[in-house]
Design a protein around this motif. Sequence first.
Motif, PDB file in Angstrom:
ATOM      1  N   MET A   1       0.834  -1.207   0.000  1.00 43.90           N
ATOM      2  CA  MET A   1       0.000   0.000   0.000  1.00 43.90           C
ATOM      3  C   MET A   1       0.864   1.251   0.000  1.00 43.90           C
ATOM      4  SD  MET A   1      -3.013  -1.095   2.686  1.00 43.90           S
ATOM      5  CE  MET A   1      -3.812   0.495   2.639  1.00 43.90           C
ATOM      6  N   ALA A   2       1.930   1.240   0.807  1.00 39.16           N
ATOM      7  CA  ALA A   2       2.815   2.402   0.868  1.00 39.16           C
ATOM      8  C   ALA A   2       3.522   2.631  -0.462  1.00 39.16           C
ATOM      9  CB  ALA A   2       3.842   2.210   1.983  1.00 39.16           C
ATOM     10  N   THR A   3       3.964   1.540  -1.094  1.00 39.23           N
ATOM     11  CA  THR A   3       4.653   1.667  -2.374  1.00 39.23           C
ATOM     12  C   THR A   3       3.741   2.232  -3.450  1.00 39.23           C
ATOM     13  OG1 THR A   3       6.058  -0.228  -1.812  1.00 39.23           O
ATOM     14  CG2 THR A   3       5.968   0.404  -4.117  1.00 39.23           C
ATOM     15  N   VAL A   4       2.530   1.715  -3.518  1.00 43.23           N
ATOM     16  CA  VAL A   4       1.583   2.187  -4.528  1.00 43.23           C
ATOM     17  C   VAL A   4       1.202   3.641  -4.284  1.00 43.23           C
ATOM     18  CG1 VAL A   4      -0.764   1.896  -5.422  1.00 43.23           C
ATOM     19  CG2 VAL A   4       0.673  -0.098  -5.036  1.00 43.23           C
ATOM     20  N   SER A  35       1.454   8.501 -23.408  1.00 44.81           N
ATOM     21  CA  SER A  35       0.553   7.343 -23.361  1.00 44.81           C
ATOM     22  C   SER A  35       0.967   6.362 -22.269  1.00 44.81           C
ATOM     23  CB  SER A  35       0.541   6.640 -24.722  1.00 44.81           C
ATOM     24  OG  SER A  35       0.102   7.504 -25.748  1.00 44.81           O
ATOM     25  N   VAL A  36       2.283   6.111 -22.177  1.00 45.69           N
ATOM     26  CA  VAL A  36       2.778   5.216 -21.124  1.00 45.69           C
ATOM     27  C   VAL A  36       2.484   5.808 -19.750  1.00 45.69           C
ATOM     28  CG1 VAL A  36       4.859   4.245 -20.081  1.00 45.69           C
ATOM     29  CG2 VAL A  36       4.549   4.155 -22.558  1.00 45.69           C
ATOM     30  N   ARG A  37       2.710   7.107 -19.628  1.00 45.97           N
ATOM     31  CA  ARG A  37       2.485   7.772 -18.339  1.00 45.97           C
ATOM     32  C   ARG A  37       1.026   7.657 -17.914  1.00 45.97           C
ATOM     33  NH1 ARG A  37       1.887  13.379 -17.441  1.00 45.97           N
ATOM     34  NH2 ARG A  37       2.312  13.724 -19.651  1.00 45.97           N
ATOM     35  N   TYR A  38       0.112   7.852 -18.850  1.00 43.34           N
ATOM     36  CA  TYR A  38      -1.304   7.774 -18.506  1.00 43.34           C
ATOM     37  C   TYR A  38      -1.711   6.344 -18.161  1.00 43.34           C
ATOM     38  CZ  TYR A  38      -6.208   9.062 -18.488  1.00 43.34           C
ATOM     39  OH  TYR A  38      -7.505   9.300 -18.098  1.00 43.34           O
ATOM     40  N   ALA A  39      -1.191   5.363 -18.903  1.00 46.27           N
ATOM     41  CA  ALA A  39      -1.517   3.966 -18.606  1.00 46.27           C
ATOM     42  C   ALA A  39      -0.998   3.577 -17.220  1.00 46.27           C
ATOM     43  CB  ALA A  39      -0.922   3.051 -19.671  1.00 46.27           C
ATOM     44  N   LEU A  40       0.210   4.038 -16.865  1.00 45.16           N
ATOM     45  CA  LEU A  40       0.758   3.748 -15.543  1.00 45.16           C
ATOM     46  C   LEU A  40      -0.063   4.423 -14.447  1.00 45.16           C
ATOM     47  CD1 LEU A  40       4.610   4.016 -16.180  1.00 45.16           C
ATOM     48  CD2 LEU A  40       3.300   1.950 -15.660  1.00 45.16           C
ATOM     49  N   ARG A  41      -0.521   5.637 -14.717  1.00 37.86           N
ATOM     50  CA  ARG A  41      -1.363   6.332 -13.736  1.00 37.86           C
ATOM     51  C   ARG A  41      -2.620   5.528 -13.447  1.00 37.86           C
ATOM     52  NH1 ARG A  41      -2.388  11.828 -16.546  1.00 37.86           N
ATOM     53  NH2 ARG A  41      -3.997  11.969 -14.948  1.00 37.86           N
ATOM     54  N   ARG A  42      -3.256   5.029 -14.497  1.00 37.18           N
ATOM     55  CA  ARG A  42      -4.476   4.259 -14.301  1.00 37.18           C
ATOM     56  C   ARG A  42      -4.193   2.952 -13.555  1.00 37.18           C
ATOM     57  NH1 ARG A  42      -8.931   6.218 -13.643  1.00 37.18           N
ATOM     58  NH2 ARG A  42      -9.567   4.025 -13.656  1.00 37.18           N
ATOM     59  N   ALA A  43      -3.084   2.302 -13.898  1.00 33.60           N
ATOM     60  CA  ALA A  43      -2.738   1.050 -13.223  1.00 33.60           C
ATOM     61  C   ALA A  43      -2.469   1.294 -11.741  1.00 33.60           C
ATOM     62  CB  ALA A  43      -1.519   0.414 -13.889  1.00 33.60           C
ATOM     63  N   ILE A  44      -1.791   2.392 -11.419  1.00 33.89           N
ATOM     64  CA  ILE A  44      -1.471   2.699 -10.022  1.00 33.89           C
ATOM     65  C   ILE A  44      -2.742   3.017  -9.242  1.00 33.89           C
ATOM     66  CG2 ILE A  44      -0.331   4.391  -8.535  1.00 33.89           C
ATOM     67  CD1 ILE A  44       1.853   4.543 -10.752  1.00 33.89           C
ATOM     68  N   ILE A  45      -3.668   3.750  -9.850  1.00 38.34           N
ATOM     69  CA  ILE A  45      -4.942   4.035  -9.177  1.00 38.34           C
ATOM     70  C   ILE A  45      -5.691   2.734  -8.899  1.00 38.34           C
ATOM     71  CG2 ILE A  45      -7.215   5.090  -9.474  1.00 38.34           C
ATOM     72  CD1 ILE A  45      -5.834   7.353 -11.009  1.00 38.34           C
ATOM     73  N   ASP A  46      -5.739   1.850  -9.898  1.00 38.48           N
ATOM     74  CA  ASP A  46      -6.412   0.559  -9.711  1.00 38.48           C
ATOM     75  C   ASP A  46      -5.759  -0.226  -8.573  1.00 38.48           C
ATOM     76  OD1 ASP A  46      -8.162   1.104 -11.748  1.00 38.48           O
ATOM     77  OD2 ASP A  46      -7.081  -0.047 -13.263  1.00 38.48           O
ATOM     78  N   CYS A  47      -4.426  -0.263  -8.553  1.00 39.16           N
ATOM     79  CA  CYS A  47      -3.725  -1.002  -7.500  1.00 39.16           C
ATOM     80  C   CYS A  47      -3.996  -0.390  -6.131  1.00 39.16           C
ATOM     81  CB  CYS A  47      -2.226  -1.009  -7.784  1.00 39.16           C
ATOM     82  SG  CYS A  47      -1.727  -2.083  -9.153  1.00 39.16           S
ATOM     83  N   SER A  48      -4.015   0.938  -6.057  1.00 38.64           N
ATOM     84  CA  SER A  48      -4.284   1.588  -4.776  1.00 38.64           C
ATOM     85  C   SER A  48      -5.654   1.190  -4.239  1.00 38.64           C
ATOM     86  CB  SER A  48      -4.205   3.107  -4.943  1.00 38.64           C
ATOM     87  OG  SER A  48      -4.545   3.767  -3.740  1.00 38.64           O
ATOM     88  N   VAL A  49      -6.642   1.163  -5.123  1.00 39.46           N
ATOM     89  CA  VAL A  49      -8.004   0.812  -4.709  1.00 39.46           C
ATOM     90  C   VAL A  49      -8.096  -0.660  -4.319  1.00 39.46           C
ATOM     91  CG1 VAL A  49     -10.378   0.573  -5.511  1.00 39.46           C
ATOM     92  CG2 VAL A  49      -9.087   2.641  -6.046  1.00 39.46           C
TER      93      VAL A  49
END
Length: 261
Positions: A1-4, A35-49
């Motif tokens: 959780m802290a890493t994400v 595009s990579v930055r936006y995809a990573l942002r979405r993946a990180i939000i999903d992981c956080s949730v």
Amino acid sequence: MATVDLLFVIFEIILSKIKNDYFPESFLDITPVCSVRYALRRAIIDCSVWFTIVFTLDRHVTICCEKLKTKFCTKKTATVVLAITGILLCLKNIPIYFRFRPSMIIDGVPWGCSNSYAYYYDPVWIGFNDFEKILTPIIPFALILCLNALTVKHIFVASQVRKGLKCQSKGENHKDPEMENRKQSVILLFSISGSFIFLWLWYILYYLGVHDPLDNVGKYAFKHVAYMLRNLNCCTNTIVYVATLAKFREKLRNPLEAIFA
């Protein structure tokens, strides 16, 4: 959780919000990088949730399922569950890389990320967009409410039974270490899940179109408040987590007391 949460601060807050204000044009705006930055942002939000959901499930099993706790609540299980969850969520966000087209081309270099025309009209993209919102945060929202309700019900019933047994055996109400431990677990559980529900609620209301009757200024304000609270949740999970742990507070208090002493 802290890493994400730390990755979210880096990619969403620093490389997106702060970057757009202070460095509006940089190599981060080249279309493939964007595009990579936006995809990573979405993946990180999903992981956080979803890491919050996994944490809530772990607390539920710890409190309510004595037989399953010894097998499920282990370091090995946590590693496997978090790894599988993270990998699946990263794979789910790969299509987002192909969602964008260049906003402009300067000297043969594509700049900016604009949604492709197919994103608005292609049924596949429309379905994917709806799937994204359902996966994060509508399903987690429902899961947290359900798990919390089951946990509260179990604790209430167990507390009544345990209190009755204690009174029968000792004739009076003594302090129960087991119930104190459960109380600490419940405080930790509801601190994280409660903040998640409150801070994501406005984003869900925005997605469901609650802001539609508002004028343009009201819609603009509602949208940015919803996103601000969503970002706040993804940044504060770890703070809430450690602030509710007595051992952490003790470790933090000792050096502070030493400094002033």
